[in-house]
Motif scaffolding. Sequence first.
Motif, short mmCIF file in Angstrom:
data_model
loop_
_atom_site.label_atom_id
_atom_site.label_comp_id
_atom_site.label_asym_id
_atom_site.label_seq_id
_atom_site.Cartn_x
_atom_site.Cartn_y
_atom_site.Cartn_z
N ILE A 98 0.84 -1.20 0.00
CA ILE A 98 0.00 0.00 0.00
C ILE A 98 0.87 1.25 0.00
CG2 ILE A 98 -1.64 1.36 1.38
CD1 ILE A 98 -2.76 -1.42 2.35
N SER A 99 1.91 1.26 0.84
CA SER A 99 2.79 2.43 0.89
C SER A 99 3.48 2.67 -0.45
CB SER A 99 3.80 2.31 2.04
OG SER A 99 4.80 1.37 1.75
N LYS A 100 3.80 1.60 -1.15
CA LYS A 100 4.41 1.74 -2.48
C LYS A 100 3.40 2.29 -3.48
CE LYS A 100 7.76 -1.93 -1.67
NZ LYS A 100 8.12 -3.33 -1.96
N ALA A 101 2.16 1.83 -3.41
CA ALA A 101 1.13 2.34 -4.31
C ALA A 101 0.86 3.82 -4.02
CB ALA A 101 -0.16 1.53 -4.16
N HIS A 107 8.22 5.42 4.66
CA HIS A 107 8.68 6.62 5.35
C HIS A 107 7.67 7.76 5.31
CE1 HIS A 107 12.49 4.69 5.90
NE2 HIS A 107 12.55 4.44 4.61
N GLY A 108 6.72 7.71 4.41
CA GLY A 108 5.76 8.80 4.28
C GLY A 108 4.49 8.63 5.08
N HIS A 129 -6.05 5.82 7.13
CA HIS A 129 -6.24 6.83 8.17
C HIS A 129 -5.11 7.86 8.07
CE1 HIS A 129 -8.95 3.91 10.12
NE2 HIS A 129 -8.01 3.02 9.89
N GLY A 130 -5.28 9.00 8.69
CA GLY A 130 -4.20 9.98 8.84
C GLY A 130 -3.53 10.37 7.54
N MET A 131 -2.18 10.35 7.55
CA MET A 131 -1.40 10.77 6.39
C MET A 131 -1.60 9.83 5.19
SD MET A 131 -0.05 13.61 7.12
CE MET A 131 1.08 13.81 5.76
N ALA A 132 -1.85 8.57 5.44
CA ALA A 132 -2.11 7.64 4.33
C ALA A 132 -3.39 8.03 3.60
CB ALA A 132 -2.20 6.20 4.84
N MET A 133 -4.42 8.39 4.35
CA MET A 133 -5.67 8.83 3.74
C MET A 133 -5.46 10.15 2.99
SD MET A 133 -9.45 9.36 5.42
CE MET A 133 -8.96 10.70 6.49
#
Length: 178
Positions: A98-101, A107-108, A129-133
């Motif tokens: 998910i973080s790669k997508a 790190h982000g 949630h949060g920064m991912a959202m």
Amino acid sequence: MDDQQPLLFTPLVRQPGIEIPDWLFGPAGKAGLPAPLQAPQGVNIAVGIDIIEVDRVRKVFEKHGERFLKRVFTEQEVIQCRNKPARLAGRFAAKEAISKALGTGIHGVKWREMEVVQLRSGRPSVRLHGMAMLRAQQLGLSAFDVSIADLAHLSIAIAVGLQTSIEPHEQKDEDARG
């Protein structure tokens, strides 16, 4: 045929109207590319994939136990994984994917901002949630899907984010001014 310039697509889903940073293409920037970039059309996707050895997760879990679980997984994820290393590894791989997508890498965004929970059918579902959202919203991603495969020694996951709203902001502004 050889005299036609090749098409060059970028895998970076981004909010329409926002340029891709020049540094992303190396020292020469966009000028160093073998062909001009093509503007995305239709539905765009952002894809991430990850694979992890179950033993790596097992060792971290055995060493750090509750601390590891609370740092990486939400309460619902912990309940659904039932302390099984293969299930934890699958969720871990899904969060990496998910973080790669999202284009950030781990790190982000924070681990717990990406939640992978099972529906009653057993199908995994993504909650951000949060920064991912916020990152998903910045990219214009309107849906996320994830698939996980857990084996005895490996877990693999793929995440796909869909961007269906690609109308550039400038166009909307021009239309509004009429």
